[in-house]
Design a protein around this motif. Structure first.
Motif, PDB file in Angstrom:
ATOM      1  N   ALA A  89      50.878  44.171  46.382  1.00  0.00           N
ATOM      2  CA  ALA A  89      49.473  44.570  46.407  1.00  0.00           C
ATOM      3  C   ALA A  89      49.190  45.141  47.788  1.00  0.00           C
ATOM      4  O   ALA A  89      49.728  44.660  48.796  1.00  0.00           O
ATOM      5  N   GLN A 138      47.138  45.357  50.746  1.00  0.00           N
ATOM      6  CA  GLN A 138      46.061  44.691  51.491  1.00  0.00           C
ATOM      7  C   GLN A 138      45.468  45.668  52.501  1.00  0.00           C
ATOM      8  O   GLN A 138      46.186  46.362  53.230  1.00  0.00           O
ATOM      9  N   ASN A 163      51.968  37.896  46.868  1.00  0.00           N
ATOM     10  CA  ASN A 163      51.365  36.568  46.818  1.00  0.00           C
ATOM     11  C   ASN A 163      51.912  35.790  45.624  1.00  0.00           C
ATOM     12  O   ASN A 163      52.560  36.350  44.731  1.00  0.00           O
ATOM     13  N   ARG A 185      47.304  37.412  40.213  1.00  0.00           N
ATOM     14  CA  ARG A 185      47.727  38.728  40.708  1.00  0.00           C
ATOM     15  C   ARG A 185      46.530  39.438  41.341  1.00  0.00           C
ATOM     16  O   ARG A 185      45.393  39.276  40.917  1.00  0.00           O
ATOM     17  N   ARG A 186      46.791  40.246  42.360  1.00  0.00           N
ATOM     18  CA  ARG A 186      45.726  40.931  43.095  1.00  0.00           C
ATOM     19  C   ARG A 186      45.658  42.414  42.730  1.00  0.00           C
ATOM     20  O   ARG A 186      46.683  43.059  42.523  1.00  0.00           O
ATOM     21  N   LEU A 220      41.057  43.740  47.957  1.00  0.00           N
ATOM     22  CA  LEU A 220      41.765  43.168  46.817  1.00  0.00           C
ATOM     23  C   LEU A 220      40.962  42.042  46.185  1.00  0.00           C
ATOM     24  O   LEU A 220      40.235  41.324  46.878  1.00  0.00           O
ATOM     25  N   ARG A 277      41.540  38.803  43.193  1.00  0.00           N
ATOM     26  CA  ARG A 277      42.483  38.069  42.337  1.00  0.00           C
ATOM     27  C   ARG A 277      41.903  37.967  40.939  1.00  0.00           C
ATOM     28  O   ARG A 277      40.777  37.523  40.757  1.00  0.00           O
TER      29      ARG A 277
END
Length: 433
Positions: free
Chosen positions: A247, A249, A268, A297-298, A310, A312
């Motif tokens: 992901a 960030q 993550n 999951r992001r 982001l 979740r």
């Protein structure tokens, strides 16, 4: 050479295992195999350019120490002079795809009655639909060509310990991965790099990917249980891991006095529950279904006030498929798939429910020497699609040549539309030995 953790040690291990002398091969009944291939592609979707001429040497050795202990070692070397000496691609892309060495499946198998143990680098396939990944959550993937490569090349084996138990119609599988291998997304500037969102008036940069290195954040474990009931092949699993998909960030600041968004690909922890079902209906018709619930999951959001860009979200994916092979020469596959986002954020790019369909058809003509096929995958939300016509010529039992095109269309924020500049034609030649 592409930077992979512990790569030199793994390559050395693979070379040592593959370097079997004829005397040792005779003593252990070692079998050697492999292939040589060339894949050449010309991209015409945006700025016209030669996008690859990848040459691969794949070597594999298999053998056994006893009736209950066997092994396999494999790896490949790849060289792409088109990319390595390209004026089109940035230096990082040239380094990433110009020359590569990679250990493929390299493991030890031990049979203990109803139990089978496998230790080493291996593919662990928990789902297998056509064209896209759904329940196949354990494998890492080489995404530098999006989903356009064959699954054999897309999947990256994991270094894992796996135990399987077989008893009558019951099957159990336990998996532990001490150090994960993650998806290979390539480098910025490549044709299929998954760029995060850009915003008008703001600078934009992407830093190097951050992958966990050891400890509890870099392992994975799962269990899968399966039964055959009245001809239905039913499997359920639980898998806890660090997400193999990165992901991006986001952070905001001044870079050289310019307001800039800085993205860092990160990973993550997630948890996944899955269910796969298969049934041979008869007359060459097979029904398949997969469902996967993913926690944590992001996903990107188009909201600049969000600190890291982001959110979740838990998601439910499912796919329903019918596979029809009326005879040895023809195959038709149809699939319908959806993803549901729990507590959908209105600033996410995907809608709360994303739907799609796919079609695959292949046949054989001229005494099975020619195999034309076509794949079409379409998103129903945005009307974006992927079309893949392909013709394979089986020159002989060991030599084949393929010719095809990959055409992607749709809006720039869509799954396939973001890669419309990647439209290409290609030719492949492969010799197995």
């Amino acid at each position: 050479m592409t930077n992979h953790p512990n790569r030199s040690g793994r390559i050395a291990l693979g070379i040592a295992l593959l370097a079997v002398t004829p005397a040792a091969a005779a003593q252990q009944d070692v079998k050697l195999s492999g292939y040589l291939s060339n894949e050449t592609a010309y991209t015409f979707g945006g700025e016209n350019h030669w996008s690859k001429s990848r040459n691969t040497l794949n070597l594999a050795a298999t053998g056994s120490f006893s009736e209950s202990i066997s092994w396999k070692a494999s790896g490949w070397l790849r060289w792409d002079p088109v990319v390595q000496h390209s004026d089109f691609y940035p230096d990082k892309v040239q380094d990433d795809r110009g020359f590569e060495g990679l250990v493929r499946e390299t493991f030890l198998d031990v049979s203990l009655g109803d139990w089978d143990l496998r230790l080493g680098r291996q593919n662990i396939v928990w789902g297998e639909m056509v064209g896209l990944f759904f329940a196949d959550v354990v494998s890492a993937r080489d995404m530098r060509e999006f989903v356009l490569a064959d699954f054999e090349q897309l999947r990256i084996p994991q270094w894992a310990a796996r135990a399987e138990y077989f008893k009558d119609d019951f099957h159990a599988e336990l998996v532990w991965i001490p150090y994960l291998t993650y998806d290979n997304i390539g480098e910025p500037g490549d044709d299929f790099y998954p760029y995060p969102p850009a915003f008008p008036g703001l600078g934009y940069r992407i830093l190097d990917e951050k992958k966990p290195r050891g400890g509890d954040s870099d392992d994975a474990a799962g269990v899968r249980l399966g039964w055959i009931v009245d001809g239905w092949d039913i499997n359920g699993y639980y898998y806890r891991s660090t997400d193999v998909q990165p992901a991006f960030q986001r952070s905001f600041g001044l870079v050289g006095g310019v307001p800039t968004l800085t993205y860092t690909p990160t990973h993550n922890r997630i948890q996944q529950w899955g269910l796969t079902v298969g049934k041979d209906i008869g007359d060459g018709l097979v029904f398949k279904a997969e469902a996967i619930y993913t926690m944590g999951r992001r996903y990107d959001v188009l909201r600049l006030s969000d600190a890291d860009g982001l959110v979740r979200k838990d998601t439910l994916d499912y796919v329903l498929g019918l596979d029809w092979t009326p005879d040895a020469s023809n195959r038709l596959n149809l699939q319908f798939f959806q993803r549901f986002y729990q507590d959908h954020d209105p600033d996410m790019v995907p809608e709360s429910v994303e739907s799609g369909v796919s079609l695959f058809y292949s046949t054989k003509v001229w005494g099975d020497r020619l195999e034309p096929e076509i794949t079409l995958i379409e998103s129903l939300n945005r009307g974006d699609w992927l079309l893949r016509p392909r013709l394979t010529w089986n020159v002989s039992a060991d030599l084949k040549a393929s010719f095809g095109a990959d055409i992607l269309n749709g809006p720039p924020d869509a799954l396939f539309g973001r890669f419309t500049n990647g439209d290409r034609v290609y030719a492949e030649v492969r010799y197995d030995f």
